[in-house]
Every structure is written in C-alpha cells, then in structure tokens.
Enzyme design. Structure first.
Site, short mmCIF file in Angstrom:
data_model
loop_
_atom_site.label_atom_id
_atom_site.label_comp_id
_atom_site.label_asym_id
_atom_site.label_seq_id
_atom_site.Cartn_x
_atom_site.Cartn_y
_atom_site.Cartn_z
N ASP A 19 0.83 -1.21 0.00
CA ASP A 19 0.00 0.00 0.00
C ASP A 19 0.86 1.26 0.00
O ASP A 19 1.97 1.26 0.53
CB ASP A 19 -0.92 -0.02 1.23
CG ASP A 19 -2.07 0.97 1.09
OD1 ASP A 19 -2.37 1.40 -0.05
OD2 ASP A 19 -2.65 1.34 2.13
N ASN A 21 1.18 3.43 -2.99
CA ASN A 21 1.67 3.86 -4.31
C ASN A 21 1.18 5.26 -4.66
O ASN A 21 1.95 6.10 -5.14
CB ASN A 21 1.16 2.90 -5.41
CG ASN A 21 1.78 1.53 -5.33
OD1 ASN A 21 2.68 1.30 -4.54
ND2 ASN A 21 1.30 0.62 -6.16
N ASN A 67 -11.09 -2.49 -5.01
CA ASN A 67 -10.37 -1.60 -5.93
C ASN A 67 -11.08 -1.44 -7.27
O ASN A 67 -10.75 -0.53 -8.04
CB ASN A 67 -8.93 -2.09 -6.16
CG ASN A 67 -8.01 -1.90 -4.96
OD1 ASN A 67 -7.10 -2.70 -4.75
ND2 ASN A 67 -8.22 -0.86 -4.17
C1 IPE Z 1 -5.39 -2.69 -0.13
O1 IPE Z 1 -5.04 -1.38 -0.39
C2 IPE Z 1 -5.43 -3.47 -1.40
C3 IPE Z 1 -4.15 -3.61 -2.08
C4 IPE Z 1 -2.97 -3.27 -1.62
C5 IPE Z 1 -4.23 -4.21 -3.36
P1 IPE Z 1 -6.14 -0.23 -0.46
O2 IPE Z 1 -5.41 1.05 -0.61
O3 IPE Z 1 -7.15 -0.51 -1.51
O4 IPE Z 1 -6.82 -0.35 0.97
P2 IPE Z 1 -7.84 0.61 1.72
O5 IPE Z 1 -9.05 0.73 0.88
O6 IPE Z 1 -7.17 1.92 1.91
O7 IPE Z 1 -8.10 -0.08 3.01
C1 IPE Z 2 -1.58 0.24 -3.36
O1 IPE Z 2 -1.38 1.60 -3.39
C2 IPE Z 2 -1.91 -0.32 -4.72
C3 IPE Z 2 -3.32 -0.69 -4.89
C4 IPE Z 2 -4.23 -0.67 -3.98
C5 IPE Z 2 -3.73 -1.10 -6.23
P1 IPE Z 2 -2.57 2.63 -3.40
O2 IPE Z 2 -2.92 2.90 -4.82
O3 IPE Z 2 -3.69 2.20 -2.54
O4 IPE Z 2 -1.87 3.91 -2.77
P2 IPE Z 2 -2.48 4.93 -1.72
O5 IPE Z 2 -2.99 4.13 -0.55
O6 IPE Z 2 -3.56 5.66 -2.42
O7 IPE Z 2 -1.33 5.79 -1.37
MG MG Z 3 -4.09 2.43 -0.56
#
Ligand code: IPE
Ligand code: IPE
Ligand code: MG
Length: 246
Positions: A19, A21, A67
């Site tokens: 998490d 990115n 997602n």
């Molecule tokens: C969890 O990350 C899912 C993945 C890393 C693929 P999210 O960024 O989607 O999680 P929440 O929604 O903030 O809990």
């Molecule tokens: C994790 O990073 C990747 C996925 C959930 C696909 P995020 O895209 O959730 O990054 P943040 O949480 O918004 O920083």
């Molecule tokens: Mg995230």
C-alpha cells in the site's frame, strides 16, 4: 543497516499488502500511475529477495475486489502493469512458481491470458511460489467456499460434521499454501482491507509507514528480523512454549 537473520527461522509464508503507491506519487508531484509503475518494480525486487532468503510462499495483494471502485483509467494502468510486468525468464531463472488468487473470471481477457500462460509455464518450478491476489477479497473467497460446500451438502456429498476447520481451508482458493506466518502492510495504515481473514488467524502482523515504492530488500529483511524476535504462543503461556522448544 544490516539485519541479522536466522536462516533456520525464515517464515515459510510472507503475505504483503503493498500500500501507498498513490501517496508516494502525490508526495513527489507525480500522477498516481507513477506510483504503480514504481510499485511494480518493488514487487519484482521483493520477490527476488524472498527467493534468496528461502521464503516458500509470497502472497502479494495487488488488486482488491474493492479496488474495482477506482477510476477506470487507474484500473487500466494497474492491469497493464501486471501484464507487462510478468517476466517468465526471471521466474524460470529463479525457479519461481507463479499463481493467481481472486475472481479470475472478472479479469480482462488479456490479464487472464497472460497470467494463465505464466502459471502454466512456471507450474513445475520448485522454489518460491509467488501468489498475486487480483480481484481478490477474503469475504469473496469465503462466500465462494460456502456456496461450494452448500452445493456438496445439497447433493448429499457433505454432512455437517464433515465441515471441519481443515475441510474449510481445503475449499478455499489458498488451499495449496500454508497460512501466512508474517503479514506486512506498508503505507502506514493499520487495517487488513479484506485480505486472507481466515488464513491470518495466527499470523504475525508487521506495519510500517514506508510507502510501497520505497520498500526495498533491506526493509523485507528488517520485517523478517522483527518476526524472528517474536514468540508465537498460540494461546499457551510463554513458559509452556519455552519448555516445548528446549
Ligand atoms: C489494499 O489497499 C489493497 C491492495 C494493496 C491491493 P487499499 O489502498 O485498496 O486499501 P484501503 O481501501 O485503503 O483499506
Ligand atoms: C496500493 O497503493 C496499490 C493498490 C491498492 C492497487 P494505493 O494505490 O492504494 O496507494 P495509496 O494508498 O492511495 O497511497
Ligand atoms: Mg491504498
């Protein structure tokens, strides 16, 4: 900084919620997609490091059921990176077996095709199994398993007393792997976001603030070193555990 690792106590299964990115990119004034690009590179590096360390199963949470609610363009970027990021040669060189868990039928055809190819090609590899969770959520997986068991019962093949913990585990998509020993979540959130709920009953959790694109090999070693200093008691007292160990 180097972390002392006990090679005899490497966790057999490390699960990672990758998490942060998007926030990594935002902090640099870049589009979210840049975070996913960099995050994909880390996933490859961490897989190689896990292989070197002798981790048998690495499960990477790549795209959750929830997602699907993100903007279409971001979903497209994530799937494009997945398709282009899978490198058969690297898997073959490192003896990595590639597997996917999640709602396969819901994935775009290009993703289904590429991941299936990769699974077939690496099926005989005996080193680390790298499992990518895509369109995965634990409640989805459990619901599927319950429906499957209900069908078996309706057909007269399953009695209520046949439904043991072991049987439930065997009906999950993760039946080919042991439960995670260590779950790492990067990005500073303290939640499980619908990942491996049944399987994590006795998993050790490790959270860090580092955004996933900044999570490097030494961070994995640090997490494993931290894991090695814990006492897993499974409900017993510390004294009982120490006695059994000696
Ligand atoms: C969890 O990350 C899912 C993945 C890393 C693929 P999210 O960024 O989607 O999680 P929440 O929604 O903030 O809990
Ligand atoms: C994790 O990073 C990747 C996925 C959930 C696909 P995020 O895209 O959730 O990054 P943040 O949480 O918004 O920083
Ligand atoms: Mg995230």
């Amino acid at each position: 900084m180097e972390y002392e690792l006990n090679r005899d106590q490497i966790p057999a299964h490390v699960a990672i919620i990758m998490d942060g990115n998007g926030r990594w990119a935002k902090a640099k004034g870049l589009p979210r997609s840049a975070g996913h690009v960099e995050g994909t590179e880390r996933a490859k590096q961490i897989t190689e490091e896990a292989t070197r360390l002798g981790v048998k199963f690495l499960t990477l949470y790549t795209f959750s059921t929830e997602n699907w609610n993100r903007p279409d363009a971001e979903i497209g970027t994530i799937f494009d990176l997945l398709v282009t990021g899978l490198e058969d040669e690297v898997f073959m060189k490192n003896n990595v077996r590639f597997r996917v868990i999640g709602d396969f039928a819901r994935l775009p055809k290009s993703v289904q095709k590429r991941t299936q190819e990769c699974m077939d090609k690496t099926a005989g590899n005996t080193g680390t199994t790298m499992v990518v969770a895509i369109s995965y959520s634990s409640r989805w997986e459990l619901t599927q398993a319950m429906q499957k068991m209900a069908r078996q019962a309706a057909e007269g093949q399953l009695k209520p007393e046949d439904i043991t913990e072991e049987y439930i585990s065997s009906q999950l998509q993760t039946s080919f792997m042991p439960d995670p020993d260590l779950l790492i979540r990067t990005g500073g959130e303290y939640r499980i976001s619908n990942y491996l709920l049944w399987q994590c009953a006795y998993t050790e959790f490790y959270y860090c603030d580092t955004y996933w694109p900044d999570f490097h090999e030494e961070d994995l070693r640090k997490a494993i070193a931290d894991f090695q200093h814990r006492q897993r008691r499974y409900g017993k007292t510390g004294e009982q555990v120490e006695k059994n160990e000696n």
